[in-house]
Write an enzyme that holds these catalytic residues in place. Structure first.
Site: not given
Lengths: 444, 444
Positions: A106, A130, A135, A188, A202, A206, A314
């Protein structure tokens, strides 16, 4: 087994997504070939350091540090390294050597998208991405293709799982930002340096990608207004909840009527993209997006309101999106367009309703006397249906001279045929006055 | 203005969807051409009866009763007549004369899909049908392309708006089925003969299409188990609600492990498709799908759980999906694949954050004395920001010797620049001890 022409697939990057893509390619090769009309042969995985990046998911002989040679021999190049360089150079090399490219990058698309798309157009190559937003949630194809005949007016997106996890903890558990971030790190969901997520960087990348796609124009990353969640306080979240709102970090892309100095609409439109924490009403579909999930809410003139919802990025989820792009790219190689005949490539047995296993809720009127519950329970058991829960209402009627009660029974999974024979047996049992309702239970 | 090659588009059917498609094609022609790379010229609309089907949306000179001649001269044929014949024959004629075909005809696809797909494959034509399931909700492309590299394990779909409207009325308003159906008919959600909807026939057609796509095989309509909602009682819905469930008519498509006579898994898989009323937990995302909306919940091995949500099949929504397919078909004619360069065809001004209009919630600590509210209100007004609501908490502190109170102000839409100057003015006003929080409000 059908013999297919093989397409040579090169993977750049052997991290968590790369390892999942490699494993699925190797494991489901025949199935993917059936759907693609071409074999997808993994010819190599380029990594920076052979020893450091060894993983059980990737056979050692496929690892290489020579990305450039790998690219030269590939029909399809999958870039999963992340970062701007050398990812940009490798993708340009792949395009110019005639390969199609799939990327989940991205940052690169938001920064150098127009350059990459133009290079691909020059040589007739395709660039698939995609996996770059949301995700595994299909959002790129819906915006690029399905809504291409409509006018998108607004996108509200929860596109960063880390910040949604944190804000959701603050809302549901009353955590402070600091505590919620610590939990996210421990589980995590947040990286050691969480700046890209909690600073909104981030999400801004997007937003630039979504706005460019939705409005069929170029929205540069630097024109996306960006605020992260670092200033959001527990008090704000608490006050919002009491006022009927939820605080979310939203990526918002809008088509805006341009007004002149007097505030009158000029008939022209502009677009804007922004990322910032915002209050949304608790009844809004986006308010129900919990944990690290993502969702994109799209409004268009003809389509009305749509929402796309699923897990965030993920490794396995992102691999699903990458493999979908791989099948699309392979189909294009084979027949010059999206495949239409995939439904004929496989024949899978279509099973009758009697093979379906699901759960059931059965409501019975029974004679209210000692031992009835045991009779009913053993009747279920004799027919192979396991009971999860029984609730009995107080006596509420009579059958002849006997008082009756209502039993509501929820079963574990059972086949339709077992259930049918159970219901037949219930119907002819003396203790049962009536089988009032039989409903299947789904979505548990 | 760019000059494009024109593609000749023939429309079969001038009903509510056809009229919307025609109107949007004529109205947004240039925009669609920019996105397609080709002009989309509406060359005619075939109807059964010229007088009966005249509508203001379609210029009279475009209407014809000669569908066959219209098809012969078309690059793209859009079939919106519905029914099996003559739709099937016309589509086969179009395919065999080299045209791509777009259809929203779920009955035809569920019944004769394999024949049509095979005919298209023989001649290299494409058949698009995003509008056949879920109105404007993109579900065909996500299943066919985005999830093509994954293994779909289950689909739970609310795919019929009429029955969802009825069941939702029964749940929310406590209506009987009969009353809810009467309301649906009155509001235009149910047809005069509601059998196709409430009998589950419409949903079964969609289940056959979804299962065929999701499992890459052919699931014939006659193998879809079908139960409608006609037996659902107000008592069942009421009892379900009390037990924490909602009754929905679901289309369920599943991949099922085949077991041998002893119940051991054979390693083989089959598929099943079924439509019936079912209980789903009130916390399930599908339980929140109200009114005539549709939603499709998809579970896949790698992607996890995804949901696609939006309005059901109204005329305008379905037209959105048809036009998306039209742009896809046109792009394929122009460059032999999905367009990638559409983002460069248009340049739209990207507006700065100061042009964005949204709503705001501002929390202030103010000196709690008479006249403060009026002072604050006029300060907002001076800066062109209109206040929608103010709430004041009880006095909760002191500033110096003066008691303070908290004001929470929600504004109507205002520009970022007006808001910024308002906040600056608030900060320097003597009555304001602190501007505690400024948050944008979205999704109202």
């Amino acid at each position: 087994m059908i013999e297919y022409r093989n397409l040579r697939v090169a993977l750049l990057g052997g991290g968590s997504v790369g390892a999942q893509v490699a494993a699925l390619l190797l494991e489901h090769g025949e199935e993917l070939a059936n759907r693609s009309g071409a074999g997808l042969e993994l010819v190599g995985v380029a990594v920076r350091d052979l020893d450091a990046e060894r993983t059980p998911a990737i056979p050692a002989h496929l690892l290489t540090t020579d990305a450039e040679s790998l690219i030269l021999g590939a029909d399809i190049v999958v870039e999963l390294m992340g970062g701007l360089e050398p990812a940009r150079s490798y993708i340009l090399q792949a395009i110019n050597s005639g390969a199609d490219v799939i990327t989940a990058n991205k940052a690169l698309l938001a920064t150098h998208g127009p350059e990459l798309f133009e290079a691909a157009e020059q040589v007739g190559a395709q660039l698939y991405y995609e996996a770059a937003v949301g995700g595994a949630i299909p959002i790129i194809r819906p915006l690029r293709d399905s809504l291409a005949g409509d006018r998108v007016t607004r996108i509200l997106g929860i596109v960063n799982g880390t910040t949604n996890f944190i804000l959701d903890r603050m809302d549901v558990n009353g955590d402070t930002l600091e505590n919620a971030l610590a939990v996210a790190t421990e589980l995590g969901y947040a990286e050691a340096d969480p700046t890209a997520d909690i600073g909104g960087y981030d999400a801004a990348q997007k937003a630039a990608i979504l706005a460019s796609l939705a409005f069929h124009t170029t929205v540069p990353l630097e024109s996306v207004h960006r605020e992260g969640i670092t200033e959001v306080t527990a008090g704000q979240v608490d006050a919002a909840r009491k006022a009927g709102f939820v605080v979310k970090l939203l990526a918002i892309c809008e088509r805006i009527a341009i007004v002149d100095a007097d505030g009158a609409e000029t008939g022209e439109y502009g677009v804007s993209a922004r990322v910032h924490p915002a209050l949304i009403p608790a009844a809004h579909p986006l308010a129900a997006v919990h944990g690290a999930n993502n969702a994109v809410f799209v409004q268009a003139e003809a389509a009305g309101s749509l929402m796309f919802y699923g897990a965030g990025a993920g490794g396995l989820e992102t691999a699903s999106a990458v493999l979908g792009d791989l099948v699309s790219a392979a189909r294009r190689h084979v027949i010059g367009g999206p495949g239409i005949a995939e439904s004929t490539h496989a024949t899978i047995e279509v099973l009758p309703m009697s093979s379906v296993r699901t759960r059931y809720q059965i409501t019975l009127t029974v004679v209210d006397q000692p031992g009835v519950l045991a009779t009913i329970a053993s009747l279920f058991s004799e027919h192979g249906v396991s009971v999860e829960a029984v609730s009995q209402s107080v006596s509420d009627g009579t059958t002849g001279s006997l008082p009756t009660a209502t039993l509501v029974i929820v079963t574990h999974e059972a086949t339709e045929s077992s259930l049918a024979s159970t219901v037949a047996a219930l119907g002819s049992n003396d203790a049962v006055s009536a089988v009032d309702s039989v409903l299947r239970v789904e979505g548990l």
